[in-house]
Enzyme design. Structure first.
Site, PDB file in Angstrom:
ATOM      1  CG  LEU A  14      59.602  76.162  14.333  1.00 13.46           C
ATOM      2  CD1 LEU A  14      58.867  76.117  12.990  1.00 13.46           C
ATOM      3  CD2 LEU A  14      60.856  77.009  14.197  1.00 13.46           C
ATOM      4  CB  SER A 135      52.589  74.474   5.215  1.00  9.59           C
ATOM      5  OG  SER A 135      52.759  73.389   4.353  1.00  9.59           O
ATOM      6  CE1 TYR A 149      54.869  67.195   8.717  1.00 10.64           C
ATOM      7  CE2 TYR A 149      56.529  67.404   6.991  1.00 10.64           C
ATOM      8  CZ  TYR A 149      55.908  67.897   8.126  1.00 10.64           C
ATOM      9  OH  TYR A 149      56.330  69.099   8.676  1.00 10.64           O
ATOM     10  CE  LYS A 153      53.147  70.294   8.639  1.00  6.28           C
ATOM     11  NZ  LYS A 153      52.715  71.312   9.626  1.00  6.28           N
TER      12      LYS A 153
END
Ligand SMILES: NC(=O)c1ccc[n+]([C@@H]2O[C@H](COP(=O)([O-])OP(=O)(O)OC[C@H]3O[C@@H](n4cnc5c(N)ncnc54)[C@H](OP(=O)(O)O)[C@@H]3O)[C@@H](O)[C@H]2O)c1
Length: 277
Positions: A14, A135, A149, A153
């Site tokens: 990204l 996030s 994880y 987040k």
């Protein structure tokens, strides 16, 4: 004048898609990577007037501060900080070592906090700026096998929600973005980390990991469209504090909010019992 961006973790995925899109559209961008050469090779040739590649160890708060200050000096200002760097860490909580968990918090949470701390003095001085924290839908509606994880987040949600409130009177905006599954390197062995310890009892956890592994290359989310969306968010006069990116993120978010609503109402009578009379 077009906004000036600072993006962490940009050699792939990204972050890379966003840097490329911004540069194509004539924005100025500073971007970090653990490996500057890899970043330059992925992005292509741009001169320093528009693209500032920075090698930064995101586990080092002073390195982050130095990078943000040097980008601010280089371009004269910064307008948008995107805390994008991050990775998935899979394992039942007792399979994960303290070090595996700590490393994921260092990159997924503390690097974001340090970058926010470094950029906010500049944003406050200019009474403008937008912090976009990446996030995950797993930071709102967690999936089995990904406890650590999810914890990192979820932290990004809390951090951004409160900061958005704390800085709103200073002309500064903050948005937490919860992507669904996007077709990046996220699910490859280069990025994803699994606990080195496996406990046979957690077969459902391991099955969940296999399911995610097999999704690699099939994810519905298009990183180039995500890049366009992040630019659109940054151009909004009143951007949302929370944004669920991707139809899968929307659907998981919807199920979670409905479940929360039901649980809240089902527990209402008990909730009210603990007040002083
Ligand atoms: N793709 C998805 O399905 C998905 C879904 C929800 C959330 N996200 C989130 O979106 C963000 C971007 O992920 P992506 O999908 O673009 O994955 P990616 O293709 O693996 O790219 C992740 C980027 O984060 C940096 N990074 C990864 N591990 C790191 C580490 N141990 N230390 C420092 N930097 C590290 C890398 O930067 P350098 O290699 O350049 O240093 C890399 O460019 C992450 O925060 C991720 O959690 C992704």
């Amino acid at each position: 004048m077009k906004k000036i961006w600072f993006i962490t973790g940009a050699s792939k995925g990204l972050g890379l898609a966003l840097v490329k899109r911004l540069l194509t559209e004539g924005y100025r961008v500073a971007a970090t990577s653990r490996k500057k050469e890899a970043l330059i090779e992925s992005v292509g040739n741009y001169d320093n007037a528009s693209f500032l590649p920075l090698e930064v160890d995101l586990t080092n708060p002073s390195a982050i501060q130095e990078a943000i200050n040097s980008a601010n000096n280089h371009f004269g200002k910064l307008d948008v900080l995107v805390n994008n760097a991050g990775y998935g860490i899979g394992g039942a909580i007792e399979e994960l070592s303290p070090e595996e968990i700590k490393n994921s918090f260092d990159v997924n949470v503390f690097a974001t906090i340090y970058a926010m701390q470094a950029v906010l003095p500049h944003f406050r001085a200019q009474r403008s700026g937008h912090i976009i924290n990446i996030s995950s839908i797993a930071g709102f509606s967690a999936a089995n096998g990904w406890a650590a994880y999810a914890a990192t987040k979820f932290a990004i949600f809390g951090l951004t929600e409160v900061t958005a409130d704390d800085v709103k009177d200073l002309g500064i905006k903050a948005t937490v973005v919860a992507p669904g599954a996007f077709r990046t390197s996220f699910l490859t062995a280069d990025s994803l980390v699994y606990s080195s310890r496996k406990i046979d009892d957690y077969s459902a956890v391991h099955a969940s990991h296999s399911k995610y592994d097999s999704m690699n290359g099939q994810q519905q989310g298009d990183p180039d469209k995500a890049a366009e969306m992040l630019i659109e968010l940054a151009e909004m006069e009143t951007p949302p504090v929370r944004f669920f990116m991707g139809s899968d993120a929307y659907r998981r978010g919807k199920i979670k909010t409905e479940t929360l609503e039901q649980e809240l109402e089902a527990g209402k009578e008990l909730s009210f019992r603990t007040d002083f009379n």
